[in-house]
Motif scaffolding. Structure first.
Motif, PDB file in Angstrom:
ATOM      1  N   ARG A 124       0.830  -1.211   0.000  1.00  0.00           N
ATOM      2  CA  ARG A 124       0.000   0.000   0.000  1.00  0.00           C
ATOM      3  C   ARG A 124       0.863   1.259   0.000  1.00  0.00           C
ATOM      4  NH1 ARG A 124      -0.852  -2.074   5.114  1.00  0.00           N
ATOM      5  NH2 ARG A 124       0.049  -0.868   6.804  1.00  0.00           N
ATOM      6  N   LEU A 125       0.265   2.297  -0.533  1.00  0.00           N
ATOM      7  CA  LEU A 125       0.925   3.599  -0.611  1.00  0.00           C
ATOM      8  C   LEU A 125       0.321   4.519   0.445  1.00  0.00           C
ATOM      9  CD1 LEU A 125       0.668   4.021  -4.490  1.00  0.00           C
ATOM     10  CD2 LEU A 125       2.651   3.226  -3.192  1.00  0.00           C
ATOM     11  N   PRO A 126       1.049   5.554   0.852  1.00  0.00           N
ATOM     12  CA  PRO A 126       0.443   6.530   1.767  1.00  0.00           C
ATOM     13  C   PRO A 126      -0.780   7.170   1.104  1.00  0.00           C
ATOM     14  CG  PRO A 126       2.822   6.836   1.651  1.00  0.00           C
ATOM     15  CD  PRO A 126       2.459   5.847   0.587  1.00  0.00           C
ATOM     16  N   LEU A 127      -1.866   7.273   1.846  1.00  0.00           N
ATOM     17  CA  LEU A 127      -3.109   7.818   1.308  1.00  0.00           C
ATOM     18  C   LEU A 127      -2.904   9.200   0.699  1.00  0.00           C
ATOM     19  CD1 LEU A 127      -6.157   7.630   0.862  1.00  0.00           C
ATOM     20  CD2 LEU A 127      -6.471   8.470   3.195  1.00  0.00           C
ATOM     21  N   GLU A 128      -2.117  10.028   1.352  1.00  0.00           N
ATOM     22  CA  GLU A 128      -1.868  11.381   0.850  1.00  0.00           C
ATOM     23  C   GLU A 128      -1.228  11.339  -0.542  1.00  0.00           C
ATOM     24  OE1 GLU A 128      -0.433  10.279   3.860  1.00  0.00           O
ATOM     25  OE2 GLU A 128      -2.211  10.904   4.963  1.00  0.00           O
ATOM     26  N   ASP A 129      -0.327  10.376  -0.765  1.00  0.00           N
ATOM     27  CA  ASP A 129       0.334  10.255  -2.068  1.00  0.00           C
ATOM     28  C   ASP A 129      -0.667   9.870  -3.157  1.00  0.00           C
ATOM     29  OD1 ASP A 129       2.614  10.813  -0.642  1.00  0.00           O
ATOM     30  OD2 ASP A 129       3.565   8.858  -0.967  1.00  0.00           O
ATOM     31  N   VAL A 130      -1.583   8.960  -2.835  1.00  0.00           N
ATOM     32  CA  VAL A 130      -2.590   8.533  -3.807  1.00  0.00           C
ATOM     33  C   VAL A 130      -3.488   9.710  -4.175  1.00  0.00           C
ATOM     34  CG1 VAL A 130      -4.577   7.019  -4.194  1.00  0.00           C
ATOM     35  CG2 VAL A 130      -2.553   6.135  -2.996  1.00  0.00           C
ATOM     36  N   ILE A 131      -3.964  10.427  -3.171  1.00  0.00           N
ATOM     37  CA  ILE A 131      -4.842  11.575  -3.412  1.00  0.00           C
ATOM     38  C   ILE A 131      -4.106  12.647  -4.201  1.00  0.00           C
ATOM     39  CG2 ILE A 131      -6.219  13.396  -2.315  1.00  0.00           C
ATOM     40  CD1 ILE A 131      -7.345  10.520  -1.987  1.00  0.00           C
ATOM     41  N   GLN A 132      -2.859  12.924  -3.836  1.00  0.00           N
ATOM     42  CA  GLN A 132      -2.071  13.954  -4.529  1.00  0.00           C
ATOM     43  C   GLN A 132      -1.824  13.567  -5.981  1.00  0.00           C
ATOM     44  OE1 GLN A 132      -1.538  16.889  -3.051  1.00  0.00           O
ATOM     45  NE2 GLN A 132      -0.848  17.573  -5.052  1.00  0.00           N
ATOM     46  N   SER A 133      -1.563  12.286  -6.237  1.00  0.00           N
ATOM     47  CA  SER A 133      -1.370  11.831  -7.617  1.00  0.00           C
ATOM     48  C   SER A 133      -2.634  12.043  -8.440  1.00  0.00           C
ATOM     49  CB  SER A 133      -0.991  10.346  -7.646  1.00  0.00           C
ATOM     50  OG  SER A 133       0.262  10.141  -7.071  1.00  0.00           O
ATOM     51  N   CYS A 134      -3.783  11.737  -7.856  1.00  0.00           N
ATOM     52  CA  CYS A 134      -5.060  11.958  -8.549  1.00  0.00           C
ATOM     53  C   CYS A 134      -5.276  13.446  -8.823  1.00  0.00           C
ATOM     54  CB  CYS A 134      -6.226  11.415  -7.721  1.00  0.00           C
ATOM     55  SG  CYS A 134      -6.344   9.630  -7.719  1.00  0.00           S
ATOM     56  N   ALA A 135      -4.983  14.287  -7.834  1.00  0.00           N
ATOM     57  CA  ALA A 135      -5.180  15.730  -7.987  1.00  0.00           C
ATOM     58  C   ALA A 135      -4.269  16.289  -9.086  1.00  0.00           C
ATOM     59  CB  ALA A 135      -4.912  16.442  -6.663  1.00  0.00           C
ATOM     60  N   GLU A 136      -3.016  15.866  -9.103  1.00  0.00           N
ATOM     61  CA  GLU A 136      -2.082  16.344 -10.129  1.00  0.00           C
ATOM     62  C   GLU A 136      -2.524  15.882 -11.508  1.00  0.00           C
ATOM     63  OE1 GLU A 136       1.764  14.975  -8.871  1.00  0.00           O
ATOM     64  OE2 GLU A 136       1.772  16.309  -7.115  1.00  0.00           O
ATOM     65  N   TRP A 137      -3.002  14.643 -11.599  1.00  0.00           N
ATOM     66  CA  TRP A 137      -3.482  14.129 -12.877  1.00  0.00           C
ATOM     67  C   TRP A 137      -4.699  14.923 -13.367  1.00  0.00           C
ATOM     68  CZ3 TRP A 137      -8.240  11.534 -13.702  1.00  0.00           C
ATOM     69  CH2 TRP A 137      -8.412  11.066 -15.000  1.00  0.00           C
TER      70      TRP A 137
END
Length: 150
Positions: A124-137
């Motif tokens: 698993r990845l840190p939740l913040e990283d997943v959300i940030q990746s989605c936001a940047e995309w």
């Protein structure tokens, strides 16, 4: 290895698994909303009824369960009982995913898939990283994003 519960109990357990408002989906929604993104949920007018629809960005996000979509990660394991049924079921799900992908692309929608293994398990990845990746995309013009466990 034989199943540890009866067929009736297993059937009841499997039928109780939801298709919408899953934990990964709720985590994504909460994180994106906190960053100011506004979206619609499960839009039936779009192919595949995406989990999160962001019309402003012409983007959709799917939160895919690794088992149900046959992901090649540590969370996916073929069931030992009724293997023909499960192989056909997972193959059918994958075919539906491919048709949905093609239809959304043809209609001009950008697509992101966030796999369950990004939220749970040993990779698993840190939740913040997943959300940030989605936001940047979402703010970019890239047509696709796939987030899977590390």
């Amino acid at each position: 290895m034989a199943d540890i519960v009866t067929a009736e109990v297993r059937s009841r357990m499997m039928s109780g698994i939801r298709g919408t408002n899953t934990k990964p989906e709720l985590l994504l929604r909460k994180g994106l909303h906190a960053l100011g993104f506004r979206f619609r949920l499960h839009d039936r007018s779009l192919p595949g009824k995406p989990d999160i629809v962001l019309p402003r960005y012409k983007a959709v996000i799917f939160a895919h369960g690794c088992f149900w979509h046959g992901h090649d990660c540590h969370l996916f394991k073929w069931p030992s009982t009724r293997p023909e049924f499960w192989q056909a079921k997972i193959a059918r799900n994958r075919a539906v995913d491919a048709r949905t992908d093609a239809a959304l692309s043809e209609a001009g929608w950008r697509q992101a898939i966030v796999w369950e293994c990004a939220f749970k398990g040993k990779t698993r990845l840190p939740l913040e990283d997943v959300i940030q990746s989605c936001a940047e995309w979402l703010k970019s013009d890239r047509p696709r994003l796939e987030i899977r466990g590390g």
